[in-house]
Scaffold this motif. Sequence first.
Motif, PDB file in Angstrom:
ATOM      1  N   SER A 133     -22.007  58.185 -15.405  1.00 27.90           N
ATOM      2  CA  SER A 133     -22.409  59.595 -15.432  1.00 27.90           C
ATOM      3  C   SER A 133     -21.451  60.405 -16.286  1.00 27.90           C
ATOM      4  CB  SER A 133     -22.458  60.158 -14.006  1.00 27.90           C
ATOM      5  OG  SER A 133     -23.447  59.505 -13.231  1.00 27.90           O
ATOM      6  N   HIS A 191     -30.164  59.403  -9.965  1.00 32.22           N
ATOM      7  CA  HIS A 191     -29.343  58.597  -9.056  1.00 32.22           C
ATOM      8  C   HIS A 191     -30.241  58.031  -7.959  1.00 32.22           C
ATOM      9  CE1 HIS A 191     -25.807  60.760 -10.733  1.00 32.22           C
ATOM     10  NE2 HIS A 191     -26.606  61.817 -10.667  1.00 32.22           N
ATOM     11  N   HIS A 198     -24.034  63.792  -7.355  1.00 26.31           N
ATOM     12  CA  HIS A 198     -25.255  64.312  -7.977  1.00 26.31           C
ATOM     13  C   HIS A 198     -25.313  65.833  -7.896  1.00 26.31           C
ATOM     14  CE1 HIS A 198     -29.382  65.782  -7.769  1.00 26.31           C
ATOM     15  NE2 HIS A 198     -29.331  65.801  -6.454  1.00 26.31           N
ATOM     16  N   LYS A 199     -25.030  66.386  -6.737  1.00 29.24           N
ATOM     17  CA  LYS A 199     -25.079  67.840  -6.576  1.00 29.24           C
ATOM     18  C   LYS A 199     -24.021  68.523  -7.435  1.00 29.24           C
ATOM     19  CE  LYS A 199     -26.689  67.265  -1.821  1.00 29.24           C
ATOM     20  NZ  LYS A 199     -26.312  67.382  -0.391  1.00 29.24           N
ATOM     21  N   SER A 212     -29.649  66.704 -13.222  1.00 27.87           N
ATOM     22  CA  SER A 212     -29.364  65.611 -12.295  1.00 27.87           C
ATOM     23  C   SER A 212     -30.386  65.625 -11.162  1.00 27.87           C
ATOM     24  CB  SER A 212     -27.949  65.765 -11.721  1.00 27.87           C
ATOM     25  OG  SER A 212     -27.619  64.680 -10.867  1.00 27.87           O
ATOM     26  N   ALA A 252     -31.806  63.106  -7.660  1.00 31.85           N
ATOM     27  CA  ALA A 252     -31.501  61.980  -6.771  1.00 31.85           C
ATOM     28  C   ALA A 252     -32.745  61.590  -5.997  1.00 31.85           C
ATOM     29  CB  ALA A 252     -30.367  62.333  -5.809  1.00 31.85           C
ATOM     30  N   THR A 276     -33.497  70.502 -11.097  1.00 35.27           N
ATOM     31  CA  THR A 276     -32.178  69.866 -11.126  1.00 35.27           C
ATOM     32  C   THR A 276     -31.421  70.155  -9.834  1.00 35.27           C
ATOM     33  OG1 THR A 276     -30.183  69.499 -12.444  1.00 35.27           O
ATOM     34  CG2 THR A 276     -30.962  71.781 -12.279  1.00 35.27           C
ATOM     35  N   THR A 291     -33.082  66.430  -4.305  1.00 33.98           N
ATOM     36  CA  THR A 291     -33.079  65.070  -3.770  1.00 33.98           C
ATOM     37  C   THR A 291     -34.460  64.788  -3.191  1.00 33.98           C
ATOM     38  OG1 THR A 291     -30.713  65.148  -3.245  1.00 33.98           O
ATOM     39  CG2 THR A 291     -32.044  63.510  -2.086  1.00 33.98           C
TER      40      THR A 291
END
Length: 236
Positions: free
Chosen positions: A107, A125, A153-154, A167, A169, A223, A226
Amino acid sequence: MTSILLTGSSRGIGAAAKSALEARGAKVIGQATRTDREDTVPSNFCEPNAPHELWHAALARSGGKIDVLVNNAGLFDPNPIERSDIEWLDAWEDTMRINLTAAAQLSRFAVRHWQERGCTGRIVHVASRAGHRGDSPAHWQYAASKGGMLAMHKSIARAYACEGILSFAITPGFTDTAMAGDYLESRGGPGLLADIPLGRVAEPEEIARLIEFCALDAPASMTGATLDANGASYVR
């Protein structure tokens, strides 16, 4: 053509995602610990320098540009607390390096690549339901690694959205893959389904569709999101 680096591409979710992404016209550079495929780079994430070597090999194969990174490689081995101290620690470290540290290294390379080029990019992810609700007594390390992936990720989403670096997830529950098969059997096989309101585990192709969506189609405003895929066995 969109260039995608996909780790853990040789089986299960990774293999299904590779097929789905290629069907959309993407150029997918895969990664596997061992492989004889020309479109896949052999890379063992237990080795600290492996992510660096993989990244540069993928860049060479893609003509110097990677648009999307999919962190999918994962280790899911039991690690009972009854083991000796060194055995338990070695298993913890292996899982963390493969599931979290290698994903973090890749990443970082991806973010810097896009910053240097002044272009946008995406990271997907593949985490786990375990990152939210924990896992079995023999899988502390797996749950911890996936919880760490979600926090990473966050952080990436919040830090780089202003640069067009996105990003996403995905948190699957049990999925019908070779990696999860032994675990399903050890936890009672069909009896485990009682904890899944949908009545079945996910198919790799279902998770692959989410990877495809995040990699190619998800709107920028998503973005930091999740996406759960666990048959309602864990509802946030």
